[in-house]
Scaffold this active site. Structure first.
Site, PDB file in Angstrom:
ATOM      1  N   CYS A  18       0.825  -1.214   0.000  1.00 13.02           N
ATOM      2  CA  CYS A  18       0.000   0.000   0.000  1.00 13.02           C
ATOM      3  C   CYS A  18       0.857   1.261   0.000  1.00 13.02           C
ATOM      4  CB  CYS A  18      -0.942  -0.003   1.200  1.00 13.02           C
ATOM      5  SG  CYS A  18      -1.782   1.564   1.413  1.00 13.02           S
ATOM      6  N   CYS A  23      -1.344   1.799  -3.200  1.00 10.11           N
ATOM      7  CA  CYS A  23      -2.273   2.921  -2.983  1.00 10.11           C
ATOM      8  C   CYS A  23      -1.595   4.300  -2.985  1.00 10.11           C
ATOM      9  CB  CYS A  23      -2.997   2.758  -1.655  1.00 10.11           C
ATOM     10  SG  CYS A  23      -3.460   1.066  -1.284  1.00 10.11           S
ATOM     11  N   LYS A  26       0.377   5.253  -6.278  1.00  9.63           N
ATOM     12  CA  LYS A  26      -0.676   5.303  -7.308  1.00  9.63           C
ATOM     13  C   LYS A  26      -1.473   6.611  -7.198  1.00  9.63           C
ATOM     14  CE  LYS A  26      -4.533   4.222  -6.112  1.00  9.63           C
ATOM     15  NZ  LYS A  26      -5.108   2.918  -5.944  1.00  9.63           N
ATOM     16  N   GLY A 150      -5.952  -6.338 -18.789  1.00  6.59           N
ATOM     17  CA  GLY A 150      -6.728  -6.498 -17.554  1.00  6.59           C
ATOM     18  C   GLY A 150      -7.778  -5.414 -17.478  1.00  6.59           C
ATOM     19  N   TYR A 153      -9.274  -3.122 -10.999  1.00  5.17           N
ATOM     20  CA  TYR A 153      -8.899  -1.861 -10.344  1.00  5.17           C
ATOM     21  C   TYR A 153      -7.600  -1.297 -10.924  1.00  5.17           C
ATOM     22  CZ  TYR A 153     -11.644  -2.672  -5.946  1.00  5.17           C
ATOM     23  OH  TYR A 153     -12.609  -2.839  -4.996  1.00  5.17           O
ATOM     24  N   ALA A 155      -5.743  -2.011 -13.606  1.00  2.00           N
ATOM     25  CA  ALA A 155      -5.717  -1.658 -15.031  1.00  2.00           C
ATOM     26  C   ALA A 155      -6.388  -0.303 -15.260  1.00  2.00           C
ATOM     27  CB  ALA A 155      -6.420  -2.738 -15.846  1.00  2.00           C
ATOM     28  N   GLU A 157      -7.014   2.131 -13.119  1.00  2.00           N
ATOM     29  CA  GLU A 157      -6.336   3.257 -12.471  1.00  2.00           C
ATOM     30  C   GLU A 157      -5.118   3.689 -13.299  1.00  2.00           C
ATOM     31  OE1 GLU A 157      -5.780   1.799  -8.459  1.00  2.00           O
ATOM     32  OE2 GLU A 157      -7.775   2.481  -7.873  1.00  2.00           O
ATOM     33  N   GLY A 238      -4.348  -9.242 -11.994  1.00  2.00           N
ATOM     34  CA  GLY A 238      -4.616  -9.777 -10.662  1.00  2.00           C
ATOM     35  C   GLY A 238      -3.350  -9.907  -9.840  1.00  2.00           C
ATOM     36  N   ASP A 279      -3.861  -9.338   2.489  1.00  2.02           N
ATOM     37  CA  ASP A 279      -3.988  -9.940   1.153  1.00  2.02           C
ATOM     38  C   ASP A 279      -3.504 -11.394   1.101  1.00  2.02           C
ATOM     39  OD1 ASP A 279      -4.806  -7.431   0.451  1.00  2.02           O
ATOM     40  OD2 ASP A 279      -3.357  -7.141  -1.167  1.00  2.02           O
ATOM     41  N   THR A 287      -6.464  -2.280   1.815  1.00  2.00           N
ATOM     42  CA  THR A 287      -5.656  -1.892   2.979  1.00  2.00           C
ATOM     43  C   THR A 287      -6.489  -1.707   4.254  1.00  2.00           C
ATOM     44  OG1 THR A 287      -4.039  -0.883   1.541  1.00  2.00           O
ATOM     45  CG2 THR A 287      -4.051  -0.132   3.826  1.00  2.00           C
ATOM     46  N   HIS A 412     -25.818  22.407  -1.173  1.00  2.00           N
ATOM     47  CA  HIS A 412     -26.001  22.928  -2.518  1.00  2.00           C
ATOM     48  C   HIS A 412     -24.998  24.024  -2.839  1.00  2.00           C
ATOM     49  CE1 HIS A 412     -28.297  23.645  -6.133  1.00  2.00           C
ATOM     50  NE2 HIS A 412     -28.248  24.940  -5.876  1.00  2.00           N
ATOM     51  N   GLU A 417     -25.266  16.142  -3.389  1.00  2.00           N
ATOM     52  CA  GLU A 417     -26.644  16.375  -2.928  1.00  2.00           C
ATOM     53  C   GLU A 417     -27.638  15.479  -3.652  1.00  2.00           C
ATOM     54  OE1 GLU A 417     -28.537  20.230  -3.976  1.00  2.00           O
ATOM     55  OE2 GLU A 417     -26.813  20.563  -5.278  1.00  2.00           O
TER      56      GLU A 417
END
Ligand code: NDP
Length: 447
Positions: A18, A23, A26, A150, A153, A155, A157, A238, A279, A287, A412, A417
């Site tokens: 991570c 994470c 990335k 792939g 997630y 691929a 990102e 993967g 993992d 994470t 708003h 909203e």
């Protein structure tokens, strides 16, 4: 293990995937890549630039790596300040109470395995020419044209990152749609929006081989044909648990067919004194889930308070561009589990896009149990979706009803909203198919 941006058997660093190879780097690259879209948006708001904004790749990589080193220092200090002794080296479990690190033996009452996962890449001809996500986060220069294999997630990102940083991006998926397991409409919506930003999707294309020609460029061959001219081919097919050569099977720790450590609800393995979280157990590979599992384990072992991690309503985000935020059940799963559900959807042009003139849209969906009126799932794709979904996750986790959502006053003008103003269901799905009323999609409108 000493710090390295690409993990190996002997290198890695405190912080793990991570912080060092997932994470955090990335997200830094996502931030870097978003500017190009924002520069484009800014023209409609009156901004003019003397020259085309230019991106300096080495500044980004240097600053990113400095930040990773800083975080590594912070984590190391946190451990030391909590009284933890760090032993760096390659470990192997040699009996239920002993770990050998580079030949030296350490004994303990309990052993916790939290070694995570590694990218998993199919063994096809020419695979030595491809990169994985570790390498993609630390490239020496910007790819001119990249093929990403792939549709998960990682691929999506990276497709957003390289597209934003102005590489040519082609994504190859073996099915018809990206993001298997996600809400069906979100799957379509995100692929449409990413295509509008210039990413080319090649569907139903399973990779067969990669070849390198004399000019150094790569060809990706699939069972449908070949595309030549890639400076990089990345596989994001993967990740698999990193349990090889840890000595686990030898001492009786059971692994499943994917190599994941089999644990009970308290994260205990088949050997009483050995536990595993994160993992490496291949439960929900996120994470904050690993953090929850670790917290529960600490209470179980040291707090005399047996605690199971609770996997209900775990929110997650895909930092694609636009990003996705989701919590709870998809429409498909909700129908499977509850039968009768009301589905509220909204697909609209956000205020920002009115002046920017860009084709950006936002998609939202809330799935409500028709019997209890509880909100079972919320899915969103659009700017700030990950930030928005964190707040919504509290409501879904607390089991709040659609009335609670309706009774909440909106903020708003925001995109968020819409989540408290979707009043009429787009469709009411009833188990008895004859009762299914497909209602006019009132929520789809131009704002
Ligand atoms: P995913 O499992 O999400 O996606 C893998 C993708 O690769 C799927 O589209 C799959 O297709 C495809 N694939 C698998 N094998 C092959 C093959 N042999 N040939 C062609 N395509 C193949 O994995 P990722 O690598 O994207 O992510 C790994 C994990 O990391 C995920 O579990 C995720 O939870 C976590 N993660 C979370 C992030 C976040 O929270 N934002 C970010 C990044 C990762 P198919 O659908 O057909 O099987």
């Amino acid at each position: 293990m000493p710090f390295a941006t690409v993990a190996s058997d002997n290198l890695g660093g405190v912080g793990g995937t991570c912080v060092l190879r997932g994470c955090v780097p990335k997200k830094l690259l996502v931030y870097a890549s978003k500017y190009s879209h924002e520069f484009e948006e800014s023209h409609g708001f009156g901004w003019r630039y003397g020259t085309e904004p230019k991106h300096d790749w080495s500044t980004l990589m240097t600053n990113k790596n400095l930040e990773l080193q800083r975080l590594l220092g912070v984590q190391t200090n946190m451990l030391k300040n909590s009284g933890v002794t760090i032993i760096e080296g390659r470990g192997k479990v040699v009996d239920p109470h002993a770990v050998s690190v580079d030949g030296k033996l350490y004994t303990a009452k309990n052993i916790l395995i939290a070694v995570g996962g590694r990218p998993s890449i199919p063994d096809i001809p020419g695979i030595e020419h491809v990169i994985d996500s570790d390498a993609a986060l630390d490239l020496p220069s910007r790819p001119e044209k990249i093929a990403i294999v792939g549709g998960g997630y990682i691929a999506l990102e990276f497709a957003g990152i390289f597209n934003g940083l102005k590489s040519g991006v082609h994504v190859f998926i073996r099915q018809k749609k990206v993001l298997r397991g996600f809400d069906e409409e979100v799957r379509d919506f995100v692929a449409d929006q990413m295509s509008l930003r210039g990413i080319t999707f090649h569907t139903e294309q399973t990779p067969q081989a990669v070849t390198k020609s004399d000019d150094g460029l790569l060809t990706l061959k699939t069972y449908k044909g070949s595309i030549h001219g890639f400076s990089h081919v990345m596989f994001a097919t993967g990740r698999k648990p990193n349990t090889k050569n840890l000595g686990l099977e030898e001492i009786g720790v059971k692994l499943d067919k994917h190599g994941a450590i089999v644990v009970d609800e308290f994260s205990r393995t088949s050997v009483d004194s050995i536990w595993a979280v994160g993992d490496v157990t291949n439960r929900v590979n996120l994470t904050p889930v690993a953090l929850m599992e670790g917290g529960a384990l600490a209470r179980t072992i040291f707090g005399n308070e047996p605690t199971k991690p609770d996997y209900s309503a775990v929110p997650s985000a895909v930092f694609s561009q636009p990003p996705i935020g989701q919590v709870g059940l998809t429409e498909e799963k909700a129908i499977e589990k509850y039968g009768d559900v009301d589905v509220y959807t909204s697909n609209f042009r956000p205020l920002r896009a009115t002046l920017s003139g860009l084709p950006d849209r936002v998609y939202m969906k809330a799935i409500v149990c028709a019997n209890t009126n509880k909100v079972l799932g919320v899915h969103m794709c659009g700017e700030d979706a990950p930030e928005i979904i964190q707040g919504i996750a509290i409501a879904v986790k607390a089991g709040l009803t659609k009335q609670n959502f309706d009774a909440t006053v909106g903020v708003h003008p925001t995109t968020a909203e819409e989540l408290v103003t979707m009043r009429s269901p787009t469709r009411k799905v009833r188990t008895d198919a004859a009762d299914e009323t497909k209602m006019k999609d009132e929520a789809t409108r131009q704002k």
